[in-house]
Design a protein around this motif. Structure first.
Motif, PDB file in Angstrom:
ATOM      1  N   GLU A   2      38.160  59.456  -3.664  1.00  0.00           N
ATOM      2  CA  GLU A   2      39.592  59.582  -3.404  1.00  0.00           C
ATOM      3  C   GLU A   2      39.980  58.598  -2.284  1.00  0.00           C
ATOM      4  O   GLU A   2      39.205  58.334  -1.399  1.00  0.00           O
ATOM      5  CB  GLU A   2      39.953  61.006  -3.005  1.00  0.00           C
ATOM      6  CG  GLU A   2      39.732  62.021  -4.080  1.00  0.00           C
ATOM      7  CD  GLU A   2      40.315  63.370  -3.694  1.00  0.00           C
ATOM      8  OE1 GLU A   2      39.953  64.381  -4.335  1.00  0.00           O
ATOM      9  OE2 GLU A   2      41.123  63.418  -2.785  1.00  0.00           O
ATOM     10  N   TYR A  44      49.955  62.059 -14.931  1.00  0.00           N
ATOM     11  CA  TYR A  44      48.507  62.086 -14.723  1.00  0.00           C
ATOM     12  C   TYR A  44      47.800  62.356 -16.051  1.00  0.00           C
ATOM     13  O   TYR A  44      48.375  62.930 -16.978  1.00  0.00           O
ATOM     14  CB  TYR A  44      48.117  63.206 -13.747  1.00  0.00           C
ATOM     15  CG  TYR A  44      48.879  63.218 -12.451  1.00  0.00           C
ATOM     16  CD1 TYR A  44      48.755  62.182 -11.528  1.00  0.00           C
ATOM     17  CD2 TYR A  44      49.737  64.284 -12.142  1.00  0.00           C
ATOM     18  CE1 TYR A  44      49.456  62.200 -10.339  1.00  0.00           C
ATOM     19  CE2 TYR A  44      50.438  64.314 -10.956  1.00  0.00           C
ATOM     20  CZ  TYR A  44      50.296  63.265 -10.050  1.00  0.00           C
ATOM     21  OH  TYR A  44      50.998  63.288  -8.877  1.00  0.00           O
ATOM     22  N   ARG A  76      55.127  56.080 -14.844  1.00  0.00           N
ATOM     23  CA  ARG A  76      55.205  55.836 -13.400  1.00  0.00           C
ATOM     24  C   ARG A  76      56.190  54.716 -13.081  1.00  0.00           C
ATOM     25  O   ARG A  76      56.925  54.780 -12.088  1.00  0.00           O
ATOM     26  CB  ARG A  76      53.811  55.507 -12.870  1.00  0.00           C
ATOM     27  CG  ARG A  76      52.798  56.631 -13.022  1.00  0.00           C
ATOM     28  CD  ARG A  76      53.007  57.738 -12.012  1.00  0.00           C
ATOM     29  NE  ARG A  76      52.402  57.410 -10.756  1.00  0.00           N
ATOM     30  CZ  ARG A  76      51.113  57.632 -10.458  1.00  0.00           C
ATOM     31  NH1 ARG A  76      50.328  58.210 -11.354  1.00  0.00           N
ATOM     32  NH2 ARG A  76      50.628  57.313  -9.282  1.00  0.00           N
ATOM     33  N   ASP A 117      44.684  60.886 -11.442  1.00  0.00           N
ATOM     34  CA  ASP A 117      45.658  59.814 -11.268  1.00  0.00           C
ATOM     35  C   ASP A 117      44.947  58.488 -11.534  1.00  0.00           C
ATOM     36  O   ASP A 117      44.167  58.028 -10.698  1.00  0.00           O
ATOM     37  CB  ASP A 117      46.208  59.847  -9.839  1.00  0.00           C
ATOM     38  CG  ASP A 117      47.278  58.793  -9.596  1.00  0.00           C
ATOM     39  OD1 ASP A 117      47.351  57.825 -10.374  1.00  0.00           O
ATOM     40  OD2 ASP A 117      48.032  58.944  -8.621  1.00  0.00           O
ATOM     41  N   ILE A 144      46.109  55.550 -11.631  1.00  0.00           N
ATOM     42  CA  ILE A 144      46.646  54.428 -10.863  1.00  0.00           C
ATOM     43  C   ILE A 144      46.003  54.402  -9.472  1.00  0.00           C
ATOM     44  O   ILE A 144      45.451  53.396  -9.039  1.00  0.00           O
ATOM     45  CB  ILE A 144      48.181  54.525 -10.742  1.00  0.00           C
ATOM     46  CG1 ILE A 144      48.816  54.780 -12.120  1.00  0.00           C
ATOM     47  CG2 ILE A 144      48.733  53.266 -10.082  1.00  0.00           C
ATOM     48  CD1 ILE A 144      48.472  53.767 -13.180  1.00  0.00           C
ATOM     49  N   ALA A 145      46.054  55.547  -8.788  1.00  0.00           N
ATOM     50  CA  ALA A 145      45.413  55.655  -7.468  1.00  0.00           C
ATOM     51  C   ALA A 145      43.923  55.948  -7.584  1.00  0.00           C
ATOM     52  O   ALA A 145      43.193  55.867  -6.598  1.00  0.00           O
ATOM     53  CB  ALA A 145      46.093  56.748  -6.647  1.00  0.00           C
ATOM     54  N   GLU A 146      43.475  56.321  -8.791  1.00  0.00           N
ATOM     55  CA  GLU A 146      42.070  56.621  -9.072  1.00  0.00           C
ATOM     56  C   GLU A 146      41.530  57.756  -8.194  1.00  0.00           C
ATOM     57  O   GLU A 146      40.553  57.590  -7.461  1.00  0.00           O
ATOM     58  CB  GLU A 146      41.194  55.363  -8.943  1.00  0.00           C
ATOM     59  CG  GLU A 146      41.553  54.278  -9.951  1.00  0.00           C
ATOM     60  CD  GLU A 146      40.525  53.169 -10.009  1.00  0.00           C
ATOM     61  OE1 GLU A 146      39.751  53.045  -9.040  1.00  0.00           O
ATOM     62  OE2 GLU A 146      40.506  52.437 -11.013  1.00  0.00           O
ATOM     63  N   HIS A 147      42.177  58.913  -8.294  1.00  0.00           N
ATOM     64  CA  HIS A 147      41.636  60.085  -7.613  1.00  0.00           C
ATOM     65  C   HIS A 147      41.996  61.345  -8.374  1.00  0.00           C
ATOM     66  O   HIS A 147      42.950  61.378  -9.164  1.00  0.00           O
ATOM     67  CB  HIS A 147      42.093  60.164  -6.150  1.00  0.00           C
ATOM     68  CG  HIS A 147      43.546  60.502  -5.976  1.00  0.00           C
ATOM     69  ND1 HIS A 147      44.006  61.802  -5.935  1.00  0.00           N
ATOM     70  CD2 HIS A 147      44.632  59.719  -5.828  1.00  0.00           C
ATOM     71  CE1 HIS A 147      45.317  61.799  -5.765  1.00  0.00           C
ATOM     72  NE2 HIS A 147      45.719  60.550  -5.705  1.00  0.00           N
TER      73      HIS A 147
END
Length: 289
Positions: free
Chosen positions: A289, A23, A16, A120, A122-125
């Motif tokens: 999310e 992912y 990233r 993901d 990083i975004a945790e979803h």
């Protein structure tokens, strides 16, 4: 967070940081959502194999022509694969060629909806193009898209459907199971070594009794182990075997092996309490999310 997951997240972060989409993918996402500890973490990315190799000092091009590189991160190997769409399959196991694409197309080429999700970190979803979370909630094994096409592409997926359904305690979607029953005789078109690998996993991962019941009901058992299927209807003395025929007796023996395995696992966990007991995975955060 386990050490393996920490390393996998570091690989995603590196990709990233260099402008690539990346992912966690496949079975590790499924297991995390189920609250299980994944055995392996795979990474899917927009980076090509050569770009992945340029970013990490220790790599092995295990399938560079298909976009697959093994990244060894601090001594831990992880499969990193470029998003792709598969070409035609001629051997019932591998595509002749691939076309590099995006995450959505990569999800659509996979075997079952519960294995077709991305996470993901990083975004945790969760990223779900195939309805995997709903099937996970409904405890269903469902082929992505046309089940006939998925099983014709890779016939080993038929055995994998049975193994996953048994181990996870899921049901197989009717249209998916019907396709397995129709194509079961073609399972022998692939290498017996690969079939043997799946049978060993069925026998060692747990719930072998249910797996062999599904193998029989699907027609796969008749194709790969006809001598086991032939045990159906072979009667035994009711004085010594009131449980039924030899097939039923064999399934009960498999269940006994599972019970012994579970008891040994329980004893190991009890010994670990207070020392190295594994921490339970909390799926709540990963679902948000």
């Amino acid at each position: 967070m386990t050490e393996k997951e920490r390393h996998a997240r570091a690989i995603v972060q590196t990709l990233r940081d260099h402008g690539f989409a990346a992912y966690l993918a496949g079975g590790c996402v499924r297991d995390k959502l189920l609250g299980l500890e994944p055995k392996d973490f795979d990474v899917a990315t927009s980076a090509r194999a050569t770009e992945v190799q340029a970013l990490f000092p220790h790599t092995v091009p295990v399938g560079a022509q298909f976009g697959v590189v093994l990244v060894v991160h601090e001594g831990h190997p992880f499969e990193v694969a470029t998003f792709r769409a598969d070409g035609v399959y001629l051997d019932g196991r591998h595509p002749v060629n691939v076309r590099f694409s995006d995450a959505r197309e990569d999800a659509l080429r996979r075997d079952f909806t519960i294995n077709g999700m991305f996470y993901d970190p990083i975004a945790e979803h969760v990223i779900d193009y195939v309805g995997g979370r709903q099937d996970l909630a409904d405890r269903i094994i469902r082929a992505i898209g046309d089940p006939h096409a998925r099983f014709t592409e890779d016939r080993l997926r038929m055995l994998r459907a049975v193994r996953l359904a048994a181990r996870l305690g899921f049901t197989i979607a009717p249209e998916t199971f019907a396709a397995v029953q129709e194509l079961a005789p073609t399972i022998v078109d692939i290498a017996w070594e690969r079939i043997g690998d799946e049978v060993v996993k069925i026998l060692t991962e747990g719930e072998a009794q249910r797996a062999f019941t599904l193998l029989s009901e699907s027609g796969l058992l008749r194709a790969i182990l006809p001598e086991i299927e032939a045990m159906r209807g072979v009667e035994q003395s009711p004085d010594f075997h009131p449980e039924g025929d030899v097939f039923v007796h064999t399934l009960l023996a498999l269940d006994h092996l599972d019970l012994r395995r579970r008891n040994r696992s329980d004893r190991r966990r009890h010994k670990a309490v207070g020392r190295d007991a594994p921490r339970p995975v909390n799926p709540v955060a990963i679902l948000s999310e």
